[in-house]
Design an enzyme around this catalytic site. Structure first.
Site, mmCIF file in Angstrom:
data_model
loop_
_atom_site.group_PDB
_atom_site.id
_atom_site.type_symbol
_atom_site.label_atom_id
_atom_site.label_comp_id
_atom_site.label_asym_id
_atom_site.label_seq_id
_atom_site.Cartn_x
_atom_site.Cartn_y
_atom_site.Cartn_z
ATOM 1 N N HIS A 240 0.822 -1.217 0.000
ATOM 2 C CA HIS A 240 0.000 0.000 0.000
ATOM 3 C C HIS A 240 0.855 1.265 0.000
ATOM 4 C CE1 HIS A 240 -0.373 -0.227 4.712
ATOM 5 N NE2 HIS A 240 0.869 -0.219 4.311
ATOM 6 N N ASN A 241 0.345 2.263 -0.709
ATOM 7 C CA ASN A 241 0.952 3.589 -0.813
ATOM 8 C C ASN A 241 2.287 3.621 -1.559
ATOM 9 O OD1 ASN A 241 -0.789 3.890 1.965
ATOM 10 N ND2 ASN A 241 -0.749 5.792 0.763
#
Length: 340
Positions: A240-241
């Site tokens: 994620h991210n």
């Protein structure tokens, strides 16, 4: 198998190469040097022209600057491999796809489907999805609410594209990839792991290819981003991210931990792994099984765990090969000392 039939002269025109030999011979297929037969065309780099000259192919694409003994029927090209790839698109067997939207597909309320879109049986398009012109959605695909699919993108069977994720134009997503699963976010108190909601999305830019069984996690907040032109092999995980730059190559079984920022034109060899929250400079290459544990500069060629300059890693590997002999010599010296 493809049913395509071209003269060697036509092929030279298609790839913009210099024809040498009989331009009227018929080319009906493509194959490698080792297995090519009459009617096939193959290609060779400068190290394999002699081998190609003696193979069974009817013609060979060779480097434009090669000045040695060449096959009788040849095409000189500045980039033989690229030229051959262009021919593969022409000679590739065509797959017949059903037109339009199958009456066995589900289209949710509020979804907007572009012109000439193909959606096959048992695909599930949830509410308020946008699908661009010319996209192809294979069976058993799930596209979540408010997701966006760009024009001419192909989504193969069993792919999941979760809610609010965005896929660009001309992308290819292979079977069983999952785009937008929850990021691995938990807090731990008193030995109990509590899930942190992942409220962001994934943005895949134009001309990206994503291999089979790839997982790209949605951001905790904001977006996980895959830059335009990046190509991702099978069995890759991107946390994620992460922000992956343009035109990167990510080879099978690579894992990129959350919040890693990768520059443009980075190649990760197979089974490369990173820690999270680091920056990896662009125009870099990491050999297979590299372990990246810190911020990395631009233009780096690395290997090993922890990653180090490739030349240093090669010297270390060469030195390690000498360790058994060194141990043997040390033991012999110890015996000589004990004997005194």
């Amino acid at each position: 198998m493809s049913g395509v039939n071209r003269t060697l002269r036509e092929i030279a025109e298609i790839i913009g190469g210099e024809l040498i030999g009989d331009g009227e011979i018929k080319i009906t297929g493509l194959d490698s040097i080792d297995t090519a037969q009459t009617g096939d065309i193959t290609f060779a780099d400068e190290n394999h022209v002699a081998q190609a000259k003696n193979c069974n192919a009817s013609a060979v694409i060779i480097p434009a600057n090669f000045d040695g003994d060449i096959p009788a029927n040849s095409i000189k090209s500045a980039e033989p491999k690229i030229a051959f790839a262009k021919l593969m698109e022409i000679f590739m067997p065509k797959v017949e796809l059903p037109e339009g939207i199958s009456n066995k597909a589900f289209i949710g309320a509020g979804s907007k489907i572009g012109f000439n879109v193909k959606i096959m049986a048992f695909a599930y398009i949830d509410r308020n999805v946008q699908i661009g012109d010319g996209a192809v959605i294979y069976p058993h695909t799930y596209i979540g609410q408010h997701a966006k699919i760009g024009a001419d993108t192909v989504v193969y069977s069993n792919v999941t594209i979760r809610e609010y994720c965005e896929i660009g134009a001309r992308c290819v997503i292979h079977s069983s990839a999952v785009i937008g699963a929850d990021g691995f976010g938990f807090t731990t108190t008193g030995g109990v792991h509590t899930k942190v909601p992942q409220i962001g999305n994934v943005v895949v830019e134009d001309d990206v290819e994503i291999g089979a069984c790839v997982g790209i996690d949605r951001a905790a907040m904001g977006s996980t981003v895959i830059g335009h032109g990046t190509k991702i092999d099978n069995l890759v995980h991107i946390g994620h991210n992460c922000k992956i730059g343009a035109n990167c190559l990510i080879v099978a079984q690579t894992g990129i931990s959350g919040s890693t920022i990768v520059g443009d034109n980075v190649t990760f060899g197979g089974q490369t792994g990173t820690v999270g929250h680091i920056k990896i400079g662009g125009n870099s290459v990491y050999a297979g099984r590299s372990g990246i544990t810190k911020n990395m500069p631009e233009g780096f060629f690395g290997s090993g765990f922890p990653v180090q300059p490739h030349g240093d890693w090669l010297r270390m590997q060469a030195s390690m090969q000498k360790i058994p002999e060194l141990i043997k010599r040390i033991r012999q010296l110890e015996k000589q000392i004990d004997g005194k």
